[in-house]
Design an enzyme around this catalytic site. Structure first.
Site, short mmCIF file in Angstrom:
data_model
loop_
_atom_site.label_atom_id
_atom_site.label_comp_id
_atom_site.label_asym_id
_atom_site.label_seq_id
_atom_site.Cartn_x
_atom_site.Cartn_y
_atom_site.Cartn_z
CE1 TYR A 3 -4.29 1.59 -4.47
CE2 TYR A 3 -3.87 0.60 -2.32
CZ TYR A 3 -4.44 0.54 -3.57
OH TYR A 3 -5.16 -0.56 -3.92
NE ARG B 288 -4.00 0.07 1.80
CZ ARG B 288 -4.01 1.23 2.43
NH1 ARG B 288 -3.24 1.43 3.46
NH2 ARG B 288 -4.80 2.19 2.05
CB CYS C 82 16.15 -4.90 -6.48
SG CYS C 82 17.21 -6.05 -5.63
CD GLU C 83 11.02 -2.48 -8.41
OE1 GLU C 83 10.91 -1.30 -8.82
OE2 GLU C 83 11.05 -3.46 -9.15
#
Ligand SMILES: *Cc1c(COP(=O)(O)O)cnc(C)c1O
Length: 403
Positions: free
Chosen positions: A303, A299, A328-329
């Site tokens: 969002y 979430r 890995c983001e």
């Protein structure tokens, strides 16, 4: 609940979802009582938290289910919800889903387009059944919530316009394979303002009056879900205000009122427990790296949703830190600028309000196992889903591996 957090983390490991079943009972009872003596059915929106034990708990309290896939319908049945308390919504139902739903004889198939209605009619005819249907009306009201969870405007993919709905009801009434007994709308999620609910409800109630006038007897008036909850300092709708508004605009209509709360039932029943792995500072930015991540709770990434985060039993001066996972983001965070004391390896962080759209949106991204889930009920804790293993994750691939 706070005292036992460390013990729970110790006993079941982290990351971990913990749900307070007594809180869920409370929410259900509060809402049910707000409907007073009126004919009503609370159809829990299974997608918010579809753990079988959560659904079974609500089933025991008397809840029905609102499902958006045949998988959810099957979960509801497995958890002990009777078919006549199950409704099946969703813009894109496959043939096999329609077939199974008709076969299972659930309360209502909630239709979202004319094409879908024709499809359901054809399949019901083949099965020699009369399909009980409701039509999802799009009242074109701005729900004043996040665009990703807003569904009641014409620009959204959900439901049909009023005029189209009327034509569909007239068609369905004449069909030998359709029984149009319900009407439905759902304008969005995390609604904290009563006005859009009252306005849509009034529009749909007028439609029901005009349908009744031409002998189309709508028996189930479904106001959808979407009641907002407190994540931070929101002022949201109470159960009494909610039903009060519904009563006001449906006055004189002889219908059973249905509602489909998901988040309202479970969001604040849940906490997510995660362990601190490391702290680090890049330039002037402080990061707390944890063993939970966006694959467990998406979430915040999806969002930009806020979840209150606190350290369990750690003292010290609070300074802001981004709470990030190992995925890995760069979008992998559970909180930004969270005021936290200095933390050490294995300290526990508590992420609040994670009972809804937490585990159900979890994935195996980065081959991370989905967390375990635990129920707290009357002072006892119990496992309701074990932690996934590596073997669980590769089970569907292994047999096809060429060596
Ligand atoms: C998602 C959904 C709900 C539940 O929404 P909440 O905001 O969790 O209450 C209810 N009805 C339908 C049709 C939905 O798609």
């Amino acid at each position: 609940m706070k005292i036992e957090i460390k013990a729970l983390a110790e006993k079941y490991g982290t990351p971990l979802y913990v749900y307070d079943f007594d809180y869920i009972s409370n929410r259900y009872t509060t809402l049910k009582e707000a409907f007073g003596g009126k004919k009503s059915l609370i159809n829990y929106a299974v997608k918010a938290n579809s753990n079988l034990s959560v659904i079974a708990h609500l089933a025991k309290l008397g809840a029905g289910a609102d499902c958006v896939s045949i998988g959810e319908v099957k979960r509801a049945l497995s958890a002990g919800i009777a078919p006549y308390r199950i409704i099946f919504s969703g813009v894109g139902k496959r043939d096999d889903e329609i077939h199974d739903a008709l076969h299972l004889d659930i309360l209502l198939l909630n239709l979202e387009s004319e094409a879908e209605m024709k499809r359901v009619e054809m399949m019901a005819k083949e099965l020699g059944k009369k399909a009980r249907i409701s039509i999802r009306v799009n009242p074109n009201i701005d729900p004043q919530t996040h665009p990703y969870i807003s569904t009641g405007l014409h620009e959204n993919k959900f439901g049909v316009e009023i005029d189209m709905a009327k034509r569909m009801y007239i068609y369905a009434k004449k069909s030998e394979s359709l029984d149009p007994i319900g009407i439905h709308f759902h304008i969005g999620s995390q609604l904290t303002n009563l006005t859009p609910i009252r306005e849509s409800c009034a529009i749909v109630a007028d439609l029901v009056r005009s349908l009744k006038a031409i002998n189309i007897d709508i028996k189930f008036f479904d106001v959808g879900g979407g009641i907002g909850v407190v994540y931070d300092d929101e002022v949201t709708i109470t159960a009494k205000e909610y039903t009060g508004a519904i009563f006001e605009v449906t006055k004189g209509l002889d219908v059973t009122l249905l509602c489909e709360p998901g988040r309202y039932m479970v969001a604040n029943a849940g906490v997510f427990l995660t362990k601190v792995l490391y702290e680090k500072v890049n330039g002037s930015k402080r990061f707390v790296i944890i063993d939970g991540a966006m694959n467990d709770l998406i979430r915040p990434s999806l969002y930009n949703a806020y979840h209150k985060i606190e350290a369990v039993e750690v003292e010290g001066t609070l300074t802001p830190a981004d709470v990030v996972g190992p995925v890995c983001e760069s979008g992998d965070f559970l909180g930004k600028d969270v005021a936290l004391p200095p933390l050490e390896h294995n300290d526990i962080l508590l992420v609040h309000s994670t009972g809804a759209y937490g585990f159900t949106m979890a994935s195996n991204y980065n081959t991370r196992a989905k967390p375990a889930e635990v129920a707290l009920e009357k002072g006892e804790d119990r496992l309701i889903r074990r932690r996934e293993s590596y073997d669980d994750q590769v089970a569907l691939e292994l047999e096809y591996l060429k060596k």
